[in-house]
Design an enzyme around this catalytic site. Structure first.
Site, PDB file in Angstrom:
ATOM      1  N   SER A 163       6.221   3.358   5.266  1.00  0.00           N
ATOM      2  CA  SER A 163       7.007   3.441   4.041  1.00  0.00           C
ATOM      3  C   SER A 163       7.321   4.906   3.778  1.00  0.00           C
ATOM      4  O   SER A 163       6.635   5.797   4.278  1.00  0.00           O
ATOM      5  CB  SER A 163       6.167   2.867   2.889  1.00  0.00           C
ATOM      6  OG  SER A 163       6.630   3.313   1.640  1.00  0.00           O
ATOM      7  N   TYR A 207      -2.103   3.408  -2.152  1.00  0.00           N
ATOM      8  CA  TYR A 207      -0.957   3.046  -1.303  1.00  0.00           C
ATOM      9  C   TYR A 207      -0.537   4.241  -0.446  1.00  0.00           C
ATOM     10  O   TYR A 207      -0.345   4.110   0.769  1.00  0.00           O
ATOM     11  CB  TYR A 207       0.201   2.563  -2.176  1.00  0.00           C
ATOM     12  CG  TYR A 207       1.333   1.953  -1.396  1.00  0.00           C
ATOM     13  CD1 TYR A 207       1.174   0.717  -0.759  1.00  0.00           C
ATOM     14  CD2 TYR A 207       2.552   2.599  -1.266  1.00  0.00           C
ATOM     15  CE1 TYR A 207       2.203   0.147  -0.029  1.00  0.00           C
ATOM     16  CE2 TYR A 207       3.590   2.030  -0.540  1.00  0.00           C
ATOM     17  CZ  TYR A 207       3.416   0.812   0.081  1.00  0.00           C
ATOM     18  OH  TYR A 207       4.447   0.255   0.810  1.00  0.00           O
TER      19      TYR A 207
END
Length: 244
Positions: A145, A158
């Site tokens: 990501s 995350y």
């Protein structure tokens, strides 16, 4: 490697984790239309079955598996079932991911461990236990990501997991290259998926990209000639600025 044409996926058996919705479902659909036989793995068996059924109704090949990427025994059992069903394995797509969107003061240690277990330990375990089954010329793709490239508030676990996933990907690329196993990271920018829109409802969906576009990039990475590997590629929406 089998005698298949590297430019298409016909006959290749591909495991996709987190295949039950969002990007995972788009990957499964896209690859199956290119002739891949897809093992749709998800912690939620019913969503995995839905995706597999749609692919099968469309005349392509897929099988659903309930699998928790943080559970080693679950992973080993799923691989046994995949090999029993398809006979071999050509590629692994580590796509399963979760987030707990809170500041560090509110982040429970148990939530931190849960995010790391799914997003980082999961790809490690799925890759480790998949290697004995991967055909020569096999491929591991880790879905990262833009969170592995820059940071925003209230996403410490995350970010840590996705930066870690990039480290794991490049380490495996270095380690497995001499065996003819390809390892790639696909760094995806904002997509119109429940994963993003459920957590950030204020986001303008028009600024995000269709997950199918990221799935097409994964297909591209999988269809390079045997002598070529793409260690990492970034796929961003034109209008969204999560990456400068």
């Amino acid at each position: 490697m089998h005698d298949y044409d590297y430019e298409n996926l016909s006959g290749r058996v591909i495991l996709v984790t987190g295949g039950g919705r969002g990007l995972g479902a788009a990957i499964c659909e896209t690859l199956s239309k290119e002739g891949a036989q897809v093992a749709v793995a998800d912690i939620n068996k019913s969503t995995a079955s839905q995706v597999a059924d749609e692919i099968t109704f469309g005349g392509h090949t897929a099988e659903a598996y309930a699998m928790d990427v943080g559970d080693e025994r679950d992973i080993i059992k799923t691989y046994d079932n995949i090999i029993n069903r398809f006979g071999h394995l050509d590629a692994i797509i580590n796509n399963a991911g979760i987030d707990v969107t809170v500041g560090i003061r509110e982040m429970k240690a148990s939530d931190w461990h849960k995010v790391l277990a799914t997003n980082l330990t999961g790809p490690f375990l799925v890759s480790k236990h998949g290697l004995p089954h991967l055909c020569p010329g096999g491929h591991i793709i880790n879905v990262a990501s833009t969170a592995a490239r820059r940071a925003w508030p209230n996403a410490s676990a995350y970010h840590a997991s996705k930066w870690g996933l990039m480290g794991l990907t490049h380490a495996l690329h270095s380690e497995l290259r001499s065996e003819g196993i390809k390892v790639s990271a696909v760094i995806a920018g904002g997509m119109r998926t429940p994963f993003l829109l459920d957590r950030f409802p204020e986001l303008d969906a028009q600024l995000l990209q269709d997950p199918k576009n990221v799935a097409r990039t994964i297909k591209f990475v999988l269809t390079q000639p045997p002598e070529t590997v793409i260690p990492e590629v970034m796929v961003l929406p034109m209008k969204e600025s999560s990456w400068p």
